[in-house]
Scaffold this motif. Structure first.
Motif, PDB file in Angstrom:
ATOM      1  N   SER A  51       0.846  -1.202   0.000  1.00  0.00           N
ATOM      2  CA  SER A  51       0.000   0.000   0.000  1.00  0.00           C
ATOM      3  C   SER A  51       0.876   1.244   0.000  1.00  0.00           C
ATOM      4  O   SER A  51       2.007   1.226   0.491  1.00  0.00           O
ATOM      5  N   SER A  53       0.590   5.423   0.991  1.00  0.00           N
ATOM      6  CA  SER A  53      -0.219   6.453   1.643  1.00  0.00           C
ATOM      7  C   SER A  53       0.403   7.797   1.298  1.00  0.00           C
ATOM      8  O   SER A  53       1.565   8.053   1.635  1.00  0.00           O
ATOM      9  N   THR A  58      -1.118   9.512   7.700  1.00  0.00           N
ATOM     10  CA  THR A  58      -2.160   8.540   7.326  1.00  0.00           C
ATOM     11  C   THR A  58      -2.050   7.342   8.261  1.00  0.00           C
ATOM     12  O   THR A  58      -0.965   6.786   8.442  1.00  0.00           O
ATOM     13  N   ARG A  60      -3.570   3.598   9.187  1.00  0.00           N
ATOM     14  CA  ARG A  60      -4.351   2.429   8.777  1.00  0.00           C
ATOM     15  C   ARG A  60      -4.340   1.441   9.954  1.00  0.00           C
ATOM     16  O   ARG A  60      -3.278   0.973  10.351  1.00  0.00           O
ATOM     17  N   SER A 164      -9.521   5.998   7.001  1.00  0.00           N
ATOM     18  CA  SER A 164     -10.616   5.519   6.142  1.00  0.00           C
ATOM     19  C   SER A 164     -11.924   5.615   6.928  1.00  0.00           C
ATOM     20  O   SER A 164     -11.917   5.683   8.172  1.00  0.00           O
ATOM     21  N   ASP A 167     -12.123   2.851   9.451  1.00  0.00           N
ATOM     22  CA  ASP A 167     -11.325   3.031  10.665  1.00  0.00           C
ATOM     23  C   ASP A 167     -11.924   4.094  11.583  1.00  0.00           C
ATOM     24  O   ASP A 167     -11.818   4.005  12.806  1.00  0.00           O
TER      25      ASP A 167
END
Ligand code: T46
Length: 185
Positions: A51, A53, A58, A60, A164, A167
């Motif tokens: 991933s 970001s 950010t 996660r 997100s 989250d």
């Protein structure tokens, strides 16, 4: 390969050797035989994830997959830097509810082994940070779960992370029932 234990049983920091020269460096980022020679027998990996970001800050996590699809993860940073965190969610564990975090970066080459039964999350510390990690079970959307990032006193170093929707809606650790057992994780 440098292997360091942490305050959470089974959570390890691995640092592979790097062979530098005028061009740059070469490193074996994963070698089962190297770890077996060091007495470490990790489960088989079946899936690699990647991933990026874009924004610093950010976050996660904190994520998991419930049994029988619980995942162990070997996490490293391909570009940039991040603060990577494991939380012990194994009911009956002496460190249940405790967390461990460390900086993973392209520069330091460190990797975090997060065994099944732990929650995993990270917050990025540079723009365009890339994370690559190996998983011991396949993605199973029905088993995928999250716990609120700010419900365990983790020192993320960020007050208002980029999250997100999933989250931002996750339950607090105190309101969540772990599916993991110390002996079965
Ligand atoms: C995890 C995963 C996701 N996806 C799909 C599902 C969504 O459509 C999309 C983004 O998923 P998500 O928002 O869950 O991605 P992250 O927020 O980066 O979640 C991951 O980040 C934390 C730190 C983790 O430890 C887990 O590996 C994982 O939960 O990718 C897949 O197709 N396969 C997968 O293995």
């Amino acid at each position: 390969m440098q292997i360091e234990t942490t305050r959470l049983p089974g959570v390890l920091v691995l640092t592979p050797a790097r062979f530098g020269d005028a061009r740059g460096f070469f490193s074996e980022s994963w070698n089962r035989r190297t770890l077996e020679k060091a007495g470490l027998d990790l489960p088989e990996f079946v899936q690699d994830n990647h991933s990026i970001s874009h924004k610093t800050g950010t976050l996660r996590g904190l994520h998991y997959q419930s049994p029988p699809h619980a995942q162990g993860k070997l996490v490293r940073c391909g570009r940039g830097s991040l603060f990577d965190v494991a939380v012990d969610a194994r009911l009956g564990s002496p460190t249940y509810g405790q967390w461990f975090g460390t900086e993973l970066s392209f520069e330091n080459g460190r990797q975090l082994w997060v065994p099944a039964g732990c929650l995993h999350g990270f917050v990025t510390r540079e723009p365009d940070t890339e994370v690559v990690y190996k998983c011991t079970d396949f993605f199973d959307a029905g088993s995928d779960g999250a716990v609120r990032w700010d419900s365990l006193g983790i020192e993320w170093g960020v007050d208002e992370p980029v999250l997100s929707d999933k989250d931002s809606r996750a339950p607090a650790f105190a309101d969540w029932t772990s599916p993991f057992r110390w002996e079965s994780a």
